[in-house]
Design an enzyme around this catalytic site. Structure first.
Site, PDB file in Angstrom:
ATOM      1  N   ARG A 221      80.115   9.494 -78.529  1.00  0.00           N
ATOM      2  CA  ARG A 221      81.502   9.626 -78.955  1.00  0.00           C
ATOM      3  C   ARG A 221      81.691   8.813 -80.238  1.00  0.00           C
ATOM      4  NH1 ARG A 221      81.609  13.394 -76.050  1.00  0.00           N
ATOM      5  NH2 ARG A 221      82.945  13.775 -74.246  1.00  0.00           N
ATOM      6  N   HIS A 269      79.900  18.090 -83.729  1.00  0.00           N
ATOM      7  CA  HIS A 269      79.949  17.894 -82.264  1.00  0.00           C
ATOM      8  C   HIS A 269      79.295  19.083 -81.554  1.00  0.00           C
ATOM      9  CE1 HIS A 269      82.267  15.776 -78.804  1.00  0.00           C
ATOM     10  NE2 HIS A 269      81.160  16.374 -78.354  1.00  0.00           N
TER      11      HIS A 269
END
Ligand SMILES: NC(=O)c1ccc[n+]([C@@H]2O[C@H](COP(=O)([O-])OP(=O)(O)OC[C@H]3O[C@@H](n4cnc5c(N)ncnc54)[C@H](OP(=O)(O)O)[C@@H]3O)[C@@H](O)[C@H]2O)c1
Length: 306
Positions: A221, A269
């Site tokens: 993250r 991502h």
């Protein structure tokens, strides 16, 4: 049995019929405010309103491995939150991380530039012993990645909350051994969950403990990394480069210094995508098991936050 589905990002036009086909005896519907009470919720980044309204839930299924978005909400007491287990993600993560390590170690970017400029020249072969890989997090994804990296004969260090015994992996445990883990690693792979304990973990103090010429791969993250500290260590030369798949704000805002940095590689991502059919089969299997009163894997420890 009633099942609701909600996702902030995923395609409900395929998930709802997919879940319905996998659970033929259930009624599966897209959640909207005021929807009838359901037994199970299958969600990705739901609004608080969904959890507040759905007062009969027996479980909440997260359609990803990371539950940090859910953990920011007020969760219904006593209702298990179940994460997606592997479901085809760990092999994707292993290929992404191995590709990135090998590209850096073998200097393939440099060769591509040279050949693009019509230049035929060789670089001195590097020794794997000088490129120990440290993997932060040895869970479902980190363990698979550690095994894959070890297959390429890199020295591998792993850091987790509890000690691990994995072939070819030196296990470091907890805050007390983080400094020794970083000092023993040159390429750092972040595969931690985002929790209050791990947010901003990769700051100037920690990243500067890596061996000189360090390389960061963040596939967990964005908020694990302090962006300004990473940039400063790249610019000082302590870090040789970084490959980043995740960011504090996604999509990465226009004008963010990561976009144009010559030693940062970016992906949107995408290192390990949720695969719809595998994920639906897994969630449907767990709902069926819960209906039979059986325990299921992947129940999140909401106190630890992962
Ligand atoms: N970029 C992408 O496309 C993508 C896709 C999927 C997932 N992810 C991210 O990857 C993360 C990891 O996934 P996973 O399935 O491998 O998670 P996991 O199975 O929950 O494993 C987490 C690992 O981190 C360790 N850990 C957690 N908190 C720690 C702490 N404070 N100190 C030391 N170690 C700690 C755990 O230690 P113990 O083993 O001792 O508990 C465990 O080894 C997810 O949370 C998600 O954020 C990213």
């Amino acid at each position: 049995m009633n099942v609701i589905y909600y996702s902030a990002d995923q395609d409900h036009a395929t998930w709802v019929p997919g879940l319905q086909a996998a659970l033929p005896h259930a009624q599966v519907r897209l959640w909207e405010p005021g929807a009838p009470l359901a037994d199970y919720a299958v969600v990705w980044k739901p609004p608080q309103q969904l959890l507040d309204e759905q007062t009969d839930l027996r479980a909440v299924f997260n359609t990803g491995a990371g539950v940090d978005a859910l953990m920011k909400l007020q969760l219904p007491a006593g209702v298990p939150v179940v994460r997606l287990d592997d479901a085809g993600m760990s092999v994707q993560m292993a290929e992404y991380v191995c590709h990135t390590i090998i590209r850096h170690f073998r200097e393939f970017d440099g060769y591509e530039t040279d050949m693009g400029n019509g230049k035929w020249s060789f670089r001195k072969p590097r020794s794997r012993i000088d490129y120990p890989v440290g993997i932060l997090g040895l869970g479902v994804l980190g363990e698979r990645v550690a095994r894959a990296v070890a297959q390429f004969d890199f020295p591998v260090n792993g850091w987790s909350r509890s000690p691990k015994t994995l072939p070819g992996v030196n296990s470091f445990t907890g805050e007390a051994e983080l400094g020794a883990f970083l000092a023993a690693s040159r390429i750092l792979v972040c595969l931690l969950p985002l929790t209050p304990d791990t947010e901003d973990l990769l700051n100037a103090e920690r990243l500067s403990q890596l061996r000189p010429g360090g390389y960061l791969i963040n596939v967990a993250r964005g908020a694990h990394v302090v962006d300004a500290d990473l940039l400063a260590l790249l610019d000082s030369g302590h870090l040789a480069g970084a490959t980043l798949d995740v960011f504090r704000v996604e999509p990465l805002p226009k004008g963010h210094p990561f976009w144009a940095h010559p030693r940062i590689s970016l992906t949107p991502h995408t290192s390990a995508r949720t695969l719809r059919s595998e994920s639906i089969a897994q969630i449907a299997g767990k709902i069926a098991a819960m209906q039979r009163g059986e325990a299921v894997a992947g129940v999140v420890n909401t106190t630890l936050g992962y």
